[in-house]
Write a protein that holds these residues in place. Sequence first.
Motif, PDB file in Angstrom:
ATOM      1  N   ARG A 151      44.637  31.967  99.064  1.00 27.86           N
ATOM      2  CA  ARG A 151      43.984  30.757  98.539  1.00 27.86           C
ATOM      3  C   ARG A 151      45.058  29.699  98.293  1.00 27.86           C
ATOM      4  O   ARG A 151      46.080  29.976  97.674  1.00 27.86           O
ATOM      5  N   TRP A 152      44.776  28.494  98.770  1.00 26.67           N
ATOM      6  CA  TRP A 152      45.740  27.413  98.673  1.00 26.67           C
ATOM      7  C   TRP A 152      45.069  26.137  98.202  1.00 26.67           C
ATOM      8  O   TRP A 152      43.894  25.903  98.480  1.00 26.67           O
ATOM      9  N   GLU A 153      45.837  25.310  97.504  1.00 25.24           N
ATOM     10  CA  GLU A 153      45.414  23.958  97.163  1.00 25.24           C
ATOM     11  C   GLU A 153      46.476  23.007  97.678  1.00 25.24           C
ATOM     12  O   GLU A 153      47.633  23.390  97.878  1.00 25.24           O
ATOM     13  N   VAL A 166      50.177  24.467  97.521  1.00 29.95           N
ATOM     14  CA  VAL A 166      50.406  25.345  96.370  1.00 29.95           C
ATOM     15  C   VAL A 166      49.505  26.573  96.512  1.00 29.95           C
ATOM     16  O   VAL A 166      48.285  26.446  96.607  1.00 29.95           O
ATOM     17  N   GLU A 167      50.126  27.757  96.516  1.00 30.05           N
ATOM     18  CA  GLU A 167      49.353  28.991  96.614  1.00 30.05           C
ATOM     19  C   GLU A 167      48.742  29.332  95.260  1.00 30.05           C
ATOM     20  O   GLU A 167      49.367  29.148  94.212  1.00 30.05           O
ATOM     21  N   MET A 168      47.518  29.823  95.301  1.00 28.04           N
ATOM     22  CA  MET A 168      46.796  30.206  94.085  1.00 28.04           C
ATOM     23  C   MET A 168      46.776  31.724  93.978  1.00 28.04           C
ATOM     24  O   MET A 168      46.565  32.423  94.966  1.00 28.04           O
ATOM     25  N   TYR A 189      29.197  26.208  95.569  1.00 25.14           N
ATOM     26  CA  TYR A 189      30.397  26.616  96.287  1.00 25.14           C
ATOM     27  C   TYR A 189      31.126  27.662  95.443  1.00 25.14           C
ATOM     28  O   TYR A 189      31.234  27.515  94.234  1.00 25.14           O
ATOM     29  N   ASN A 190      31.660  28.686  96.116  1.00 27.79           N
ATOM     30  CA  ASN A 190      32.446  29.696  95.410  1.00 27.79           C
ATOM     31  C   ASN A 190      33.924  29.314  95.451  1.00 27.79           C
ATOM     32  O   ASN A 190      34.280  28.212  95.866  1.00 27.79           O
ATOM     33  N   ALA A 191      34.781  30.232  95.055  1.00 29.66           N
ATOM     34  CA  ALA A 191      36.211  29.958  94.917  1.00 29.66           C
ATOM     35  C   ALA A 191      36.943  29.828  96.251  1.00 29.66           C
ATOM     36  O   ALA A 191      38.163  29.767  96.282  1.00 29.66           O
ATOM     37  N   GLU A 192      36.225  29.764  97.337  1.00 27.86           N
ATOM     38  CA  GLU A 192      36.842  29.563  98.646  1.00 27.86           C
ATOM     39  C   GLU A 192      36.726  28.115  99.106  1.00 27.86           C
ATOM     40  O   GLU A 192      37.337  27.725 100.094  1.00 27.86           O
ATOM     41  N   GLY A 193      35.922  27.316  98.406  1.00 31.88           N
ATOM     42  CA  GLY A 193      35.638  25.951  98.861  1.00 31.88           C
ATOM     43  C   GLY A 193      36.562  24.909  98.267  1.00 31.88           C
ATOM     44  O   GLY A 193      36.696  24.806  97.051  1.00 31.88           O
ATOM     45  N   GLY A 194      37.203  24.127  99.125  1.00 32.10           N
ATOM     46  CA  GLY A 194      38.083  23.056  98.683  1.00 32.10           C
ATOM     47  C   GLY A 194      37.402  21.705  98.729  1.00 32.10           C
ATOM     48  O   GLY A 194      36.517  21.480  99.552  1.00 32.10           O
ATOM     49  N   PHE A 195      37.825  20.800  97.849  1.00 36.04           N
ATOM     50  CA  PHE A 195      37.257  19.454  97.759  1.00 36.04           C
ATOM     51  C   PHE A 195      38.366  18.413  97.806  1.00 36.04           C
ATOM     52  O   PHE A 195      39.356  18.522  97.076  1.00 36.04           O
ATOM     53  N   PRO A 226      37.897  24.691  92.972  1.00 34.45           N
ATOM     54  CA  PRO A 226      37.346  25.213  91.719  1.00 34.45           C
ATOM     55  C   PRO A 226      36.857  26.643  91.899  1.00 34.45           C
ATOM     56  O   PRO A 226      36.570  27.076  93.014  1.00 34.45           O
ATOM     57  N   ASP A 227      36.737  27.371  90.796  1.00 32.02           N
ATOM     58  CA  ASP A 227      36.179  28.716  90.879  1.00 32.02           C
ATOM     59  C   ASP A 227      34.717  28.645  91.317  1.00 32.02           C
ATOM     60  O   ASP A 227      34.248  29.479  92.103  1.00 32.02           O
TER      61      ASP A 227
END
Length: 181
Positions: free
Chosen positions: A20-22, A29-31, A62-68, A80-81
């Motif tokens: 998971r990355w942001e 940044v790795e989460m 959206y679950n914790a895989e979705g980026g915005f 988000p989670d």
Amino acid sequence: MVATTRLTIEALETLPLEGRWELIDGELVEMSPAADESASIGATIIYLLAAFVRPRGLGRLYNAEGGFVLFPDRPTVRVPDIAFVLAERAPQGKARKSFPRLAPDLVVEVLSPSDRTSDVVAKLEMYQEAGVRLIWLVDPDAMTVTVIAAGQTTRVLHAGDTLDGGDVLPGFSVAVAEIFA
């Protein structure tokens, strides 16, 4: 001197990353993965929200895989989670093949042992800056939900309280204790 490569949103959308990355202002940044308790609580919340949202056609979860992509002018993708976007704002057609270019209407963050307080505060501030209308910060250790709603005083709810959807999800409510059961 160490050179840092700045990444674009478009590049992030095509990278075959594992984990998971942001993307925060161009920096990847790795989460950390969520702990058992945090992941389980997140699953409970998304289940409760889905039971309310889906039958009414209110929007998209959206679950914790979705980026915005929170800002039109910053290379920033936050994950988000849990997130919720009202139906009339949810991406359609080809736009669904990339990160949504909008701030969710509701964001839920569930604290995990690996979370650093400074990172959580920065993330919440960024959500507010981007215009997220409702934020729930769930703390499994304290068994509380902190409710941050645009234009309102922040509230901390405990096991004997009821969490509601405010202006974002009118009619939604759940006992805080049920989230931690």
